[in-house]
Scaffold this motif. Structure first.
Motif, PDB file in Angstrom:
ATOM      1  N   PRO A  81     -28.163  19.060 -55.416  1.00  0.00           N
ATOM      2  CA  PRO A  81     -27.652  19.199 -53.950  1.00  0.00           C
ATOM      3  C   PRO A  81     -28.493  20.196 -53.025  1.00  0.00           C
ATOM      4  O   PRO A  81     -28.721  21.126 -53.438  1.00  0.00           O
ATOM      5  N   GLY A  82     -28.952  19.729 -52.033  1.00  0.00           N
ATOM      6  CA  GLY A  82     -29.716  20.604 -51.330  1.00  0.00           C
ATOM      7  C   GLY A  82     -31.262  20.762 -51.652  1.00  0.00           C
ATOM      8  O   GLY A  82     -32.040  21.247 -50.888  1.00  0.00           O
ATOM      9  N   ASP A  83     -31.706  20.145 -52.620  1.00  0.00           N
ATOM     10  CA  ASP A  83     -32.965  20.595 -53.339  1.00  0.00           C
ATOM     11  C   ASP A  83     -33.643  19.212 -53.298  1.00  0.00           C
ATOM     12  O   ASP A  83     -33.547  18.400 -54.436  1.00  0.00           O
ATOM     13  N   VAL A  84     -34.714  18.877 -52.607  1.00  0.00           N
ATOM     14  CA  VAL A  84     -35.170  17.561 -52.489  1.00  0.00           C
ATOM     15  C   VAL A  84     -36.070  17.250 -53.733  1.00  0.00           C
ATOM     16  O   VAL A  84     -36.207  16.288 -54.311  1.00  0.00           O
ATOM     17  N   LEU A  85     -36.775  18.429 -54.297  1.00  0.00           N
ATOM     18  CA  LEU A  85     -37.811  18.091 -55.387  1.00  0.00           C
ATOM     19  C   LEU A  85     -36.899  17.716 -56.666  1.00  0.00           C
ATOM     20  O   LEU A  85     -37.172  17.312 -57.394  1.00  0.00           O
ATOM     21  N   ALA A  86     -35.629  18.475 -56.563  1.00  0.00           N
ATOM     22  CA  ALA A  86     -34.941  18.344 -58.106  1.00  0.00           C
ATOM     23  C   ALA A  86     -34.455  16.886 -57.894  1.00  0.00           C
ATOM     24  O   ALA A  86     -34.137  16.235 -58.922  1.00  0.00           O
TER      25      ALA A  86
ATOM     26  N   LEU B 234     -41.900  15.380 -46.438  1.00  0.00           N
ATOM     27  CA  LEU B 234     -42.076  14.150 -46.928  1.00  0.00           C
ATOM     28  C   LEU B 234     -43.352  14.289 -47.492  1.00  0.00           C
ATOM     29  O   LEU B 234     -43.280  13.585 -48.760  1.00  0.00           O
ATOM     30  N   ALA B 235     -44.389  14.874 -47.480  1.00  0.00           N
ATOM     31  CA  ALA B 235     -45.599  15.382 -48.126  1.00  0.00           C
ATOM     32  C   ALA B 235     -45.288  16.002 -49.503  1.00  0.00           C
ATOM     33  O   ALA B 235     -45.725  15.613 -50.458  1.00  0.00           O
ATOM     34  N   ALA B 236     -44.079  16.890 -49.602  1.00  0.00           N
ATOM     35  CA  ALA B 236     -43.790  17.461 -50.812  1.00  0.00           C
ATOM     36  C   ALA B 236     -43.192  16.454 -51.583  1.00  0.00           C
ATOM     37  O   ALA B 236     -43.656  16.507 -52.936  1.00  0.00           O
ATOM     38  N   VAL B 237     -42.392  15.450 -51.233  1.00  0.00           N
ATOM     39  CA  VAL B 237     -41.850  14.634 -51.938  1.00  0.00           C
ATOM     40  C   VAL B 237     -43.009  13.567 -52.505  1.00  0.00           C
ATOM     41  O   VAL B 237     -43.156  13.405 -53.915  1.00  0.00           O
ATOM     42  N   TRP B 238     -44.044  13.213 -51.583  1.00  0.00           N
ATOM     43  CA  TRP B 238     -45.052  12.306 -52.096  1.00  0.00           C
ATOM     44  C   TRP B 238     -45.813  13.062 -53.193  1.00  0.00           C
ATOM     45  O   TRP B 238     -46.186  12.431 -54.242  1.00  0.00           O
TER      46      TRP B 238
END
Length: 127
Positions: A36-41, A79-83
């Protein structure tokens, strides 16, 4: 057309069978939201779910012909971090196919920040 950064505009396959994964969410085997709240996790859990779903039909990242990545964010940095995380993951090859990355306002589960749709070509793979 411009040269895309790490993916292709068009993917062609001669596979007679395809697999369409439902949008893979950051939920664990019990259905609980991971990170929760952690897009990379959440990306890491989505990747794990994609590996499992592809394996269930005898496929892997190299069989993927299209992806759509949804991120609940308007931040280009996020978005770049997710990619970047996806391109460094065990399914990185999946994102060299025709791929789309979208920043959106909301996803279906409360607290969900990422979801990935995947289409794979089943070249000889059997379920």
């Amino acid at each position: 057309m411009h040269v895309p950064p790490g993916y292709h505009h068009v993917t062609v396959t001669d596979a007679a069978r395809t697999a369409y994964l439902a949008g893979q969410c950051p939920l664990d085997a019990e259905g609980a939201l991971v990170g929760p709240g952690d897009v990379l996790a959440q990306v890491d859990q989505v990747v794990a779910n994609i590996v499992t779903a592809l394996a269930s039909v005898g496929a892997g990242p190299d069989d993927v012909v299209r992806t759509v990545v949804y991120v609940a964010s308007a931040s280009r940095d996020e978005l770049a971090a997710v990619w970047s995380r996806l391109r460094a993951s065990p399914i990185a090859a999946a994102f060299s196919s025709a791929s789309t990355l979208l920043g959106i306002s909301q996803l279906g589960f409360p607290g969900q920040l990422v979801e990935v749709d995947v289409t794979a070509a089943l070249r000889g793979a059997r379920r």
